[in-house]
Scaffold this active site. Structure first.
Site, PDB file in Angstrom:
ATOM      1  CB  CYS A 118      10.244  -7.822  13.076  1.00  0.00           C
ATOM      2  SG  CYS A 118       8.771  -7.212  12.250  1.00  0.00           S
ATOM      3  CB  ALA A 162      15.669  -4.452   2.425  1.00  0.00           C
ATOM      4  CB  ALA A 172      22.846  -1.180   5.358  1.00  0.00           C
ATOM      5  CG  HIS A 195     -11.727   2.803 -13.415  1.00  0.00           C
ATOM      6  ND1 HIS A 195     -10.425   2.931 -13.856  1.00  0.00           N
ATOM      7  CD2 HIS A 195     -12.348   3.977 -13.705  1.00  0.00           C
ATOM      8  CE1 HIS A 195     -10.280   4.132 -14.410  1.00  0.00           C
ATOM      9  NE2 HIS A 195     -11.428   4.778 -14.328  1.00  0.00           N
TER      10      HIS A 195
END
Ligand code: NAI
Length: 464
Positions: free
Chosen positions: A41, A181, A266, A443
């Protein structure tokens, strides 16, 4: 022979978090690591790819939006080597950070490859160390090729993420095999750096574990940016040359050949279980090659030996491993930790737009014959997204019709990874869609789209 309460094999996100939590609980801990702390990682996975993806999104922003944003730039030139060097620095900082955390928590780091010996012992080189309470296996996973069809990783024309992260220049053309991913993130990165990218996925759509609407939205965005997306495409054969690779592919009943300078593999990862004495110590593997683990206790088939992270089974995600690490440390220390909700682990692919999800996909709800209602809200109708010029994507919430439970949630947007956690907290606490709306959302924010999707699932959306 040195002795510790816990010996952990592997210093990745699963192992090092386990070490810190155990040390916090007063246990003496050793981590055995043959390479840099932080594991895949930190060193060759999540962290450096995020640095490169930041370069990629910045390139796309400057190249395609600068003018609209009131910024004048000349022709945009990119340099993968420079971006790569920056990503290395980021990784090094993180790995040093883990080293510091080990020192701060008085965790002993033993450099070398650990081998399990029966009786909760671990051999590193010629030294044998003994664990008084437990050994924790956190040995992770590694890249793999598909040698059966001639796609063995040769580190020159057929590479994996391990090599892609150290390239000095972006290849002219690249075929990425596998659109999970890893594949989707690298397709995004190299496309931004000017590589002609073809993304090949065997299953009918890219990011096949995500909701079909998310896969479709990403495929559309990729195609718009010039990435050739070949889904439902089976690689039959590879011819690997010195400077290029040709793949024979079958898609939609038709065969064709595609050639590129580089193929990036991958198509999944293999777990690290070999040559570490697992079998001899009584640690059995599953039919899929993972360590066999009792998910309620994280114990293996050998008493006192636990297993966490990628090697313990899917999903192979850093945050799943870290949670297992903390939980197993608490269990070994004699606490009764909150059980891990394996059905509530967020999944994120950090390409642009990002794809994040939690819980069930709509396809899974159908398979399970659940009575559900879908709420959607597009970012094109969200003020903050418009202001930021990032209107791609949507929030989709699937709620149980009778009780309002959030069965699943799916977000495609520039910042999906950051806003998915509202839904993780909601699901962890069994909040309903009504309760999502009751919490007032500031908001203008992207998170308002979550409240709006929750309202939409009840037929009360305001802004569309
Ligand atoms: P993956 O298993 O997620 O995806 C591999 C993809 O390759 C699948 O969609 C599969 O259908 C496809 N594939 C397999 N064989 C193929 C073939 N012959 N031709 C074409 N397509 C083929 O594996 P990936 O992406 O390598 O990732 C490994 C693990 O690491 C996963 O568990 C993933 O979730 C995790 N990871 C997570 C990241 C994140 O959270 N952002 C980033 C990178 C990896």
């Amino acid at each position: 022979m040195a002795s510790f309460d816990i010996i952990i094999l592997g210093g990745g996100p699963a192992g090092y978090v386990c070490a810190i939590r155990a040390a916090q609980l007063g246990l003496s801990v050793a981590v055995v690591e043959k390479d840099k702390l932080g594991g895949v990682c930190v060193n060759i996975g999540c962290i450096p790819t995020k640095a490169l993806l930041h370069s990629a999104s910045s390139i796309n922003l400057i190249a395609h939006q600068a003018k609209d944003l009131g910024i004048e730039v000349g022709a945009v030139k990119t340099d993968y080597g420079v971006a790569m060097q920056r990503s290395r620095k980021v990784s090094e900082q993180n790995s040093k950070g883990v080293e510091f955390l080990m020192k701060k928590n008085k965790v002993t780091v033993i450099k070398g490859t650990g081998t399990l010996l029966p009786g909760k012992k671990v051999k590193v080189g010629t030294d044998v160390h003994e664990a008084k309470k437990a050994v924790v296996i956190a040995t992770g996973s590694r890249v793999k090729g598909i040698p059966q069809i001639g796609l063995d990783i040769n580190k020159t024309t057929v590479i994996s993420s391990d090599e892609a992260l150290f390239l000095e220049a972006a290849p002219k053309s690249m075929i990425v095999v596998g659109a999970g991913a890893v594949g989707s993130e690298f397709a995004d990165i190299f496309n931004a750096f000017g590589t002609k990218v073809t993304l090949v996925e065997a299953l009918p759509r890219i990011l096949p574990i995500e909701d079909a609407e998310s896969s479709d939205a990403l495929a559309k965005s990729f195609k718009k940016r010039g990435i050739a997306v070949l889904a439902g495409a089976k690689v039959l054969k590879a011819t690997v040359g010195k400077d290029s690779v040709t793949l024979e592919i079958e898609a939609g009943g038709e065969k064709k050949s595609i050639t590129a300078d580089t193929v990036l593999m991958a198509a999944g990862r293999a777990v690290n279980t070999e040559a570490m004495g697992f079998k001899e110590a009584g640690v059995q593997l599953t039919d899929h090659g993972f360590v066999k683990v009792n998910l309620a206790t994280l114990e293996t088939t050998a008493p006192g030996i636990y297993c966490i992270g990628d090697v313990a089974g899917p999903p192979m995600l850093a945050h799943k491993g870290s949670r297992e690490g903390a939980v197993v440390a608490e269990r070994i220390a004699g606490l009764k930790p909150h059980p891990i909700r394996y059905d509530n682990i967020p999944s994120v692919t950090y390409c642009h737009p990002e794809v994040a999800s939690i819980g069930l996909t709509e396809e899974q709800c159908k398979e399970k014959k659940l009575d559900y209602q879908v709420g959607r809200f597009p970012f094109s109708a969200n003020g903050r997204a418009r202001a930021s010029n990032e209107t791609e994507g949507f929030v989709k919430i699937i709620r149980d019709k009778k009780y309002g439970e959030i069965l699943g949630a799916h977000i495609v947007s520039g910042h999906a990874s950051e806003i998915i956690h509202e839904l993780a907290v909601a699901r962890e606490n069994e909040y309903t869609v009504e309760e999502i709306d009751l919490a007032i959302h500031a908001h203008p924010t992207l998170s308002e789209a979550i409240a709006e999707a929750a309202l939409d699932s009840m037929g009360r959306v305001i802004h569309t």
